[in-house]
Design a protein around this motif. Structure first.
Motif, short mmCIF file in Angstrom:
data_model
loop_
_atom_site.label_atom_id
_atom_site.label_comp_id
_atom_site.label_asym_id
_atom_site.label_seq_id
_atom_site.Cartn_x
_atom_site.Cartn_y
_atom_site.Cartn_z
N ILE A 74 0.84 -1.20 0.00
CA ILE A 74 0.00 0.00 0.00
C ILE A 74 0.87 1.25 0.00
CG2 ILE A 74 -1.68 1.32 1.35
CD1 ILE A 74 -2.86 -1.32 2.29
N ILE A 75 1.92 1.25 0.80
CA ILE A 75 2.83 2.40 0.86
C ILE A 75 3.45 2.68 -0.50
CG2 ILE A 75 5.02 3.22 1.82
CD1 ILE A 75 4.27 1.71 4.41
N VAL A 84 -5.84 4.54 -3.22
CA VAL A 84 -6.10 3.25 -2.58
C VAL A 84 -7.20 3.41 -1.54
CG1 VAL A 84 -5.10 1.31 -1.33
CG2 VAL A 84 -3.66 2.64 -2.89
N VAL A 85 -8.19 2.52 -1.58
CA VAL A 85 -9.24 2.48 -0.57
C VAL A 85 -9.38 1.04 -0.08
CG1 VAL A 85 -10.51 4.46 -1.49
CG2 VAL A 85 -11.07 2.15 -2.29
N VAL A 86 -9.87 0.89 1.15
CA VAL A 86 -9.98 -0.44 1.74
C VAL A 86 -11.37 -0.64 2.32
CG1 VAL A 86 -9.05 -2.06 3.43
CG2 VAL A 86 -7.53 -0.41 2.34
N LEU A 87 -11.95 -1.80 2.03
CA LEU A 87 -13.18 -2.23 2.67
C LEU A 87 -12.79 -3.17 3.81
CD1 LEU A 87 -16.20 -2.69 3.01
CD2 LEU A 87 -16.12 -4.31 1.11
N ALA A 100 -4.37 1.17 11.63
CA ALA A 100 -3.02 1.48 11.13
C ALA A 100 -3.01 1.55 9.61
CB ALA A 100 -2.03 0.43 11.63
N ILE A 101 -3.75 0.63 8.96
CA ILE A 101 -3.86 0.66 7.51
C ILE A 101 -4.67 1.86 7.04
CG2 ILE A 101 -4.75 -0.58 5.49
CD1 ILE A 101 -2.28 -1.87 6.63
N ALA A 102 -5.73 2.19 7.81
CA ALA A 102 -6.60 3.31 7.43
C ALA A 102 -5.84 4.62 7.33
CB ALA A 102 -7.75 3.44 8.43
N LYS A 103 -4.78 4.76 8.11
CA LYS A 103 -3.97 5.98 8.07
C LYS A 103 -3.21 6.12 6.75
CE LYS A 103 -3.17 5.95 13.09
NZ LYS A 103 -2.13 5.85 14.15
N LEU A 104 -3.01 5.01 6.05
CA LEU A 104 -2.18 5.02 4.85
C LEU A 104 -2.96 5.28 3.57
CD1 LEU A 104 -0.09 1.77 5.57
CD2 LEU A 104 0.54 4.14 6.14
#
Length: 329
Positions: A74-75, A84-87, A100-104
């Motif tokens: 992701i980085i 990039v978006v995450v469900l 932690a992932i949501a911050k990225l």
């Protein structure tokens, strides 16, 4: 829309075989070489998504769950200029890692409504997206999946977390045909529940067939954050899990442990309980009432008629359009 799929599940299996094959081969000449870790496997399995995104010049990369996607992928996507978006699908159980992932990322959704505020605190483009049922997997039609599927009095398809084992263990199952499916490796070798474990992990079609064939479908909400008796418990949760939607769409009479959204969505059509003793009485009462079960079953699919992944994807597309337009501006 044009959708380019990246099958991370298949790539994880392939990377696991490839890295371990090379490790065993190299170990013959270099015995001190370290064995590949899960992080090594996840990185190699996921890094190709970066190349695919760039090659197709995608407007956005949508990650489902991110549980098995190495954060470095992701980085690097963000460094390359990809959106990039995450469900997130594991809230609140895996919420610390999800945050932690949501911050990225550029935006995200959580499947637990009480977690939305925590995600919005680290990502302004965060929202709540409930779970759903799959139109090609869950329904009242048989689609041929019932072939060789047993008909149980009570069925549960899921993972045997310690609180579920304790809950089921406290019920007297004498005279009741219970069917347990899924991962029940935590069951002790002498636990009486072992006699009710029929199969391991089953796919969605077989699970749906088991629901349709059973007299009662159990929905036991998870409370532990991990494995084992010492795993910490979540503080609170209110949202329906996927099983709640799937059982209802299949027209399966359901007995559930309590979550706030259960009565909000189903009213009194899904009996709830908090203790095993209460559940035991409800199970025997409803098993003895086939007419009552049939009446409830006929009403359940309508409760979730607008809760398929088709409707959810419409929300996702709308949110993505808003996000991309706002960032472009």
């Amino acid at each position: 829309m044009e959708l380019v799929r990246y099958r991370l599940d298949q790539r994880i299996e392939r990377s696991h075989r490839w890295l371990n094959y090379n490790w065993r081969k190299t170990q013959k000449k270099n015995p001190s070489i370290e064995k590949p870790t899960s992080a090594d496997i996840f990185y190699q399995a996921g890094i190709g998504a970066l190349e695919m995104g760039l090659r197709h010049q995608v407007d956005c990369v949508l990650v489902v769950s991110a549980m098995f996607l190495h954060p470095d992928v992701i980085i690097l996507m963000k460094r390359a200029g990809l959106k990039v978006v995450v469900l997130f699908t594991e809230s609140p159980y895996d919420q610390e890692r999800e945050l932690a992932i949501a911050k990225l990322v550029d935006g995200c959704w959580t499947c637990e409504r009480t977690s939305a505020e925590a995600f919005q605190a680290v990502n302004a483009c965060a929202g709540y997206l409930p779970h759903a049922w799959h139109p090609e997997r869950h329904g009242q039609g048989t689609d041929g999946a019932e072939h060789n599927v047993p008909s149980h009095d009570v069925v549960f398809v899921g993972t045997g977390f310690h609180e579920r084992i304790a809950w089921l263990d406290a019920i007297d199952w004498t005279g009741i045909d219970l069917g347990l499916y899924g991962n029940w490796q935590q069951l002790g070798s002498r636990n009486v529940l072992r006699r009710y474990v029929r199969e391991g992990v089953v796919d969605n079609r077989r699970a749906a067939a088991l629901y349709r064939r059973a007299k009662i479908g159990l929905n036991l909400y998870r409370t532990s954050k991990g494995w084992g008796r010492t795993a910490p418990a979540i503080a609170h949760a209110e949202s329906l899990n996927p099983r709640a939607y799937e059982l209802a769409k299949c027209g399966a009479f359901t007995l559930s442990t309590f979550r706030a959204e259960v009565p909000e969505v189903f009213g009194d059509l899904v009996p709830t309980c908090t203790e095993s003793s209460e559940a035991s009485a409800l199970i025997r009462s409803w098993l003895a009432n086939p007419e009552g079960r049939a009446r409830v079953q006929g009403q359940l699919p309508a409760c979730v008629a607008e809760s398929s992944w088709v409707q959810r994807s419409t929300r996702v597309i709308g949110d993505l359009e808003t996000l991309l337009q706002s960032q472009a501006a």
